[in-house]
Design a protein around this motif. Structure first.
Motif, PDB file in Angstrom:
ATOM      1  N   ILE A 196       0.912  -1.371  -0.014  1.00  0.00           N
ATOM      2  CA  ILE A 196       0.139  -0.087   0.134  1.00  0.00           C
ATOM      3  C   ILE A 196       0.913   1.309   0.002  1.00  0.00           C
ATOM      4  CG2 ILE A 196      -1.700   1.383   1.486  1.00  0.00           C
ATOM      5  CD1 ILE A 196      -2.990  -1.594   2.232  1.00  0.00           C
ATOM      6  N   ILE A 197       0.507   2.263  -0.791  1.00  0.00           N
ATOM      7  CA  ILE A 197       1.369   3.422  -1.077  1.00  0.00           C
ATOM      8  C   ILE A 197       1.201   4.501  -0.228  1.00  0.00           C
ATOM      9  CG2 ILE A 197       1.976   4.934  -2.968  1.00  0.00           C
ATOM     10  CD1 ILE A 197       1.065   3.071  -4.790  1.00  0.00           C
ATOM     11  N   GLU A 198       0.023   4.861   0.308  1.00  0.00           N
ATOM     12  CA  GLU A 198      -0.231   6.101   0.889  1.00  0.00           C
ATOM     13  C   GLU A 198      -1.713   5.944   1.852  1.00  0.00           C
ATOM     14  OE1 GLU A 198      -0.940   9.455  -1.315  1.00  0.00           O
ATOM     15  OE2 GLU A 198      -2.496   8.677  -2.540  1.00  0.00           O
ATOM     16  N   PHE A 199      -1.553   6.752   2.986  1.00  0.00           N
ATOM     17  CA  PHE A 199      -2.807   6.895   3.678  1.00  0.00           C
ATOM     18  C   PHE A 199      -3.239   8.277   3.758  1.00  0.00           C
ATOM     19  CE2 PHE A 199      -1.878   3.029   6.771  1.00  0.00           C
ATOM     20  CZ  PHE A 199      -2.235   2.176   5.805  1.00  0.00           C
ATOM     21  N   VAL A 200      -4.431   8.467   3.289  1.00  0.00           N
ATOM     22  CA  VAL A 200      -4.704   9.835   3.135  1.00  0.00           C
ATOM     23  C   VAL A 200      -6.346   9.970   3.973  1.00  0.00           C
ATOM     24  CG1 VAL A 200      -3.572  10.621   1.187  1.00  0.00           C
ATOM     25  CG2 VAL A 200      -6.194   9.722   0.865  1.00  0.00           C
ATOM     26  N   SER A 201      -6.575  11.228   3.932  1.00  0.00           N
ATOM     27  CA  SER A 201      -8.059  11.371   4.686  1.00  0.00           C
ATOM     28  C   SER A 201      -9.217  10.565   3.875  1.00  0.00           C
ATOM     29  CB  SER A 201      -8.334  13.027   4.531  1.00  0.00           C
ATOM     30  OG  SER A 201      -8.523  13.353   3.168  1.00  0.00           O
ATOM     31  N   GLU A 202      -9.166  10.329   2.840  1.00  0.00           N
ATOM     32  CA  GLU A 202     -10.284   9.409   2.188  1.00  0.00           C
ATOM     33  C   GLU A 202      -9.849   8.053   2.326  1.00  0.00           C
ATOM     34  OE1 GLU A 202      -8.662  11.834   0.217  1.00  0.00           O
ATOM     35  OE2 GLU A 202     -10.036  13.235   0.504  1.00  0.00           O
ATOM     36  N   THR A 203      -8.846   7.411   2.889  1.00  0.00           N
ATOM     37  CA  THR A 203      -8.474   6.068   2.941  1.00  0.00           C
ATOM     38  C   THR A 203      -9.537   5.116   3.699  1.00  0.00           C
ATOM     39  OG1 THR A 203      -5.902   6.567   2.618  1.00  0.00           O
ATOM     40  CG2 THR A 203      -6.694   4.293   3.409  1.00  0.00           C
ATOM     41  N   PHE A 204      -9.774   5.599   4.852  1.00  0.00           N
ATOM     42  CA  PHE A 204     -10.674   4.842   5.661  1.00  0.00           C
ATOM     43  C   PHE A 204     -12.014   5.586   5.938  1.00  0.00           C
ATOM     44  CE2 PHE A 204      -6.278   3.691   7.010  1.00  0.00           C
ATOM     45  CZ  PHE A 204      -6.405   2.184   6.366  1.00  0.00           C
ATOM     46  N   TYR A 225       4.297   7.861   4.444  1.00  0.00           N
ATOM     47  CA  TYR A 225       3.620   8.829   5.278  1.00  0.00           C
ATOM     48  C   TYR A 225       2.187   8.453   5.620  1.00  0.00           C
ATOM     49  CZ  TYR A 225       7.604  11.615   2.930  1.00  0.00           C
ATOM     50  OH  TYR A 225       8.785  11.905   2.630  1.00  0.00           O
ATOM     51  N   VAL A 226       2.089   8.914   7.005  1.00  0.00           N
ATOM     52  CA  VAL A 226       0.380   8.920   7.209  1.00  0.00           C
ATOM     53  C   VAL A 226       0.008  10.345   7.174  1.00  0.00           C
ATOM     54  CG1 VAL A 226      -1.151   8.217   9.006  1.00  0.00           C
ATOM     55  CG2 VAL A 226       0.877   6.791   8.640  1.00  0.00           C
ATOM     56  N   ASN A 227      -0.716  10.802   6.325  1.00  0.00           N
ATOM     57  CA  ASN A 227      -1.294  12.295   6.127  1.00  0.00           C
ATOM     58  C   ASN A 227      -2.509  12.482   7.231  1.00  0.00           C
ATOM     59  OD1 ASN A 227       0.436  13.125   3.956  1.00  0.00           O
ATOM     60  ND2 ASN A 227      -0.393  11.433   2.951  1.00  0.00           N
ATOM     61  N   ALA A 228      -2.681  13.900   7.069  1.00  0.00           N
ATOM     62  CA  ALA A 228      -3.660  14.483   8.112  1.00  0.00           C
ATOM     63  C   ALA A 228      -4.919  13.771   7.951  1.00  0.00           C
ATOM     64  CB  ALA A 228      -3.794  15.953   7.643  1.00  0.00           C
ATOM     65  N   ASN A 229      -5.687  13.531   8.970  1.00  0.00           N
ATOM     66  CA  ASN A 229      -7.133  12.873   9.120  1.00  0.00           C
ATOM     67  C   ASN A 229      -7.240  11.507   8.497  1.00  0.00           C
ATOM     68  OD1 ASN A 229      -8.357  15.508  10.029  1.00  0.00           O
ATOM     69  ND2 ASN A 229      -7.955  16.435   7.982  1.00  0.00           N
ATOM     70  N   THR A 230      -6.035  10.851   8.258  1.00  0.00           N
ATOM     71  CA  THR A 230      -6.005   9.372   7.838  1.00  0.00           C
ATOM     72  C   THR A 230      -7.165   8.673   8.629  1.00  0.00           C
ATOM     73  OG1 THR A 230      -3.854   9.461   6.735  1.00  0.00           O
ATOM     74  CG2 THR A 230      -4.911   7.173   7.595  1.00  0.00           C
ATOM     75  N   PHE A 231      -6.948   8.606  10.231  1.00  0.00           N
ATOM     76  CA  PHE A 231      -7.803   7.863  11.053  1.00  0.00           C
ATOM     77  C   PHE A 231      -9.049   8.714  11.714  1.00  0.00           C
ATOM     78  CE2 PHE A 231      -3.369   6.459  11.388  1.00  0.00           C
ATOM     79  CZ  PHE A 231      -3.577   5.203  10.646  1.00  0.00           C
ATOM     80  N   ALA A 232      -9.182   9.765  11.006  1.00  0.00           N
ATOM     81  CA  ALA A 232     -10.309  10.662  11.870  1.00  0.00           C
ATOM     82  C   ALA A 232     -11.695  10.086  11.615  1.00  0.00           C
ATOM     83  CB  ALA A 232     -10.161  12.027  11.210  1.00  0.00           C
ATOM     84  N   SER A 233     -12.063   9.364  10.421  1.00  0.00           N
ATOM     85  CA  SER A 233     -13.428   8.543   9.921  1.00  0.00           C
ATOM     86  C   SER A 233     -13.445   7.525  10.883  1.00  0.00           C
ATOM     87  CB  SER A 233     -13.246   8.359   8.579  1.00  0.00           C
ATOM     88  OG  SER A 233     -12.299   7.638   8.164  1.00  0.00           O
ATOM     89  N   MET A 234     -12.825   7.154  11.850  1.00  0.00           N
ATOM     90  CA  MET A 234     -13.033   5.930  12.620  1.00  0.00           C
ATOM     91  C   MET A 234     -13.005   6.272  14.223  1.00  0.00           C
ATOM     92  SD  MET A 234     -10.602   2.862  10.649  1.00  0.00           S
ATOM     93  CE  MET A 234      -9.195   3.827  10.483  1.00  0.00           C
ATOM     94  N   PRO A 235     -14.014   6.917  14.630  1.00  0.00           N
ATOM     95  CA  PRO A 235     -14.054   7.483  15.961  1.00  0.00           C
ATOM     96  C   PRO A 235     -14.241   6.261  16.915  1.00  0.00           C
ATOM     97  CG  PRO A 235     -16.407   7.770  14.636  1.00  0.00           C
ATOM     98  CD  PRO A 235     -15.119   7.121  13.738  1.00  0.00           C
ATOM     99  N   LYS A 236     -14.427   5.182  16.624  1.00  0.00           N
ATOM    100  CA  LYS A 236     -14.393   4.171  17.765  1.00  0.00           C
ATOM    101  C   LYS A 236     -13.137   3.104  17.670  1.00  0.00           C
ATOM    102  CE  LYS A 236     -19.457   3.436  17.257  1.00  0.00           C
ATOM    103  NZ  LYS A 236     -20.604   2.407  17.323  1.00  0.00           N
ATOM    104  N   LEU A 237     -12.091   3.506  16.878  1.00  0.00           N
ATOM    105  CA  LEU A 237     -11.005   2.950  16.696  1.00  0.00           C
ATOM    106  C   LEU A 237     -10.257   2.770  18.157  1.00  0.00           C
ATOM    107  CD1 LEU A 237      -8.862   1.339  14.749  1.00  0.00           C
ATOM    108  CD2 LEU A 237      -7.685   3.371  14.593  1.00  0.00           C
ATOM    109  N   LYS A 238     -10.031   1.466  18.656  1.00  0.00           N
ATOM    110  CA  LYS A 238      -9.252   1.462  19.958  1.00  0.00           C
ATOM    111  C   LYS A 238      -8.060   0.888  20.025  1.00  0.00           C
ATOM    112  CE  LYS A 238     -12.980   2.750  22.241  1.00  0.00           C
ATOM    113  NZ  LYS A 238     -12.700   4.155  23.282  1.00  0.00           N
ATOM    114  N   LYS A 239      -7.740  -0.160  18.676  1.00  0.00           N
ATOM    115  CA  LYS A 239      -6.592  -0.589  18.675  1.00  0.00           C
ATOM    116  C   LYS A 239      -5.922  -0.582  17.327  1.00  0.00           C
ATOM    117  CE  LYS A 239      -4.164  -5.208  18.952  1.00  0.00           C
ATOM    118  NZ  LYS A 239      -4.486  -6.652  19.175  1.00  0.00           N
TER     119      LYS A 239
END
Length: 459
Positions: free
Chosen positions: A247-255, A274-288
């Motif tokens: 996988i090449i990149e993580f961006v705000s739309e990835t997840f 790189y892990v860009n801004a807001n990569t994981f922002a769309s997963m508010p329940k992410l614990k691990k």
């Protein structure tokens, strides 16, 4: 009774071993309802023709490591059966394998030699009842590490309770239309494992109608990007495993579209930098979150997470990180944080992180370490003192150096652009003047001046 089922019973009786417990190890639970028989590596060439124990309600049988080229139908029982037949060199399956054990809940046929042709609906029929075949109760089917490249569209029609399907390590380089239909027909599917199949994409038809799918494993494939079709199961998906993909990149739309993911594993991504801004922002329940062994991963944007996230377990081991920003996470909410084996520079960020982490987080002496720019020696992160905040790290120095040179280059480019524009304007003006002069000359009525020589004038 149906003729094929009668023939099946005769075959089973012919395969009887007498007392299976003389060959294998048998144990019974305290209430005598559960029988566990261990026949691992016993040199068996077929399954037993009769189960020991007449009053048990659950049979757990392990036959791993035997040599059973052809798997015959299991012996008759009304008990709930859980059977392991992995690593048995199985090449062929007889029809109606589980017709006499319709209450089978778990079957492990992994690490065998089964081809696609052997995985068909007639192998998984239940007992025949007047006009049709009854279903079997199987909930967990493990077909990992065989030689299956495709599934028949009706292969699971006799398994209405199937919840867990493991197809890891087969030959599904593409999810063809028949396999798509087969997987989409499993209405109660909760866990799908397609790891290690050289997949380059995931087809939407295979998973789009699975409202109960909570776990998806796509690790060890050839995915360049996180599949864009994942939001089709976004409401139910809780565990997503994408390890060992290029996988090449993580961006705000990835997840995006995955609001209920609790666990995300993205280890060993060989091309991720790189892990860009807001990569994981769309997963508010992410614990691990496991983000380790990404050898090219140099930077995680300080805004990679959303403001409403509360990660509890965070694994950042063996990346190529020079820094971790203090504002990345609310560190005090973590229960586990590992970030060993990164080329970290000792910094005020690391000092503040170490002070913010809960005291019950494991602090082992073998890591994590950072390079102290003052001594050029490695220092245990949890031993950092506040005076490190007065020191510029290599990362800061390099960043300032790059920014300075970038600014100088930017100024030079601006000056050069202005000069080029001025030259272009002057050239355009001169060209215009010459052009106008040329037009005037061309419009004059006489193209040449006529000269008279009085010496040669005739009388």
């Amino acid at each position: 009774m149906h003729r094929s089922f009668l023939m099946f019973l005769l075959v089973v009786q012919a395969l009887g071993d007498g007392d299976l417990c003389q060959t294998c190890t048998c144990t019974t639970s305290d209430d005598a309802h559960t029988l566990t028989t261990n026949c691992t590596n016993r040199g068996l060439h077929h399954v037993p023709g009769e189960w020991p124990g007449k009053n048990v309600t659950t049979i757990r049988a392990m036959f791993s490591g035997n040599d059973i080229p052809t798997l015959e139908p299991l012996a008759l029982t009304d008990a709930v059966v859980e059977i392991v037949l992995s690593n048995c060199n199985i090449q062929y399956l007889r029809p109606e394998l589980f017709a006499a054990t319709k209450n089978i809940k778990f079957a492990d046929l992994s690490h065998n030699l089964l081809l696609a042709e052997e995985i068909s609906a007639d192998k998984f029929k239940g007992p025949y009842n007047s006009t049709s075949y009854e279903p079997i109760a199987i909930e967990h089917l493990n077909l990992a590490y065989n030689k299956i490249h495709s599934l028949g569209k009706n292969v699971f029609e006799h398994m209405p309770n199937l919840k867990i399907l493991n197809l890891e390590g087969n030959d599904f380089r593409v999810i063809d239309i028949h396999t798509q239909l087969a997987i989409s027909s499993i209405r109660k599917l909760q866990s799908l494992n397609l790891a290690n199949n050289e997949l380059t994409e995931m087809i939407v038809t295979a998973i789009e109608h699975h409202e109960n799918l909570t776990e998806l494993n796509l690790s060890q494939n050839l995915l360049d990007f996180v599949p864009a079709i994942l939001p089709t199961i976004g409401k139910s998906l809780e565990i997503l495993i994408l390890d060992d993909n290029p996988i090449i990149e993580f961006v705000s739309e990835t997840f995006s579209g995955l609001p209920n993911v609790i666990e995300l594993s993205v280890n060993n991504l060989t091309k991720l930098k790189y892990v860009n801004a807001n990569t994981f922002a769309s997963m508010p329940k992410l614990k691990k979150l496991s983000l380790s062994n990404n050898v090219l991963l140099k930077e995680i944007d300080r805004e990679a997470f959303g403001t409403n996230q509360s990660i509890e377990e965070f694994y950042l081991n063996k990346n190529d990180l020079f820094r971790i920003d203090y504002k990345l996470l609310p560190w005090s909410k973590l229960h586990v944080f590992e970030f060993n084996d990164n080329p970290l520079d000792c910094s005020c960020d690391l000092y503040n992180i170490s002070k913010a982490l809960p005291r019950d987080i494991t602090r082992v002496e073998n890591g994590p370490y950072c390079m102290d720019p003052r001594s050029e020696r490695y220092t245990f992160v949890y031993n950092l003192k506040s005076d490190i905040c007065l020191v510029k790290s290599k990362y800061q120095t390099q960043k300032e150096f790059i920014q300075y040179h970038f600014s100088m280059v930017k100024v030079a480019l601006i000056i050069l652009s202005v000069v080029v524009m001025m030259i272009a304007v002057v050239a355009a003006v001169l060209g215009f003047i010459r052009y106008r002069k040329y037009q005037r000359n061309m419009s004059y009525p006489y193209s040449q001046t006529i000269l008279y020589d009085p010496v040669h004038t005739t009388n």
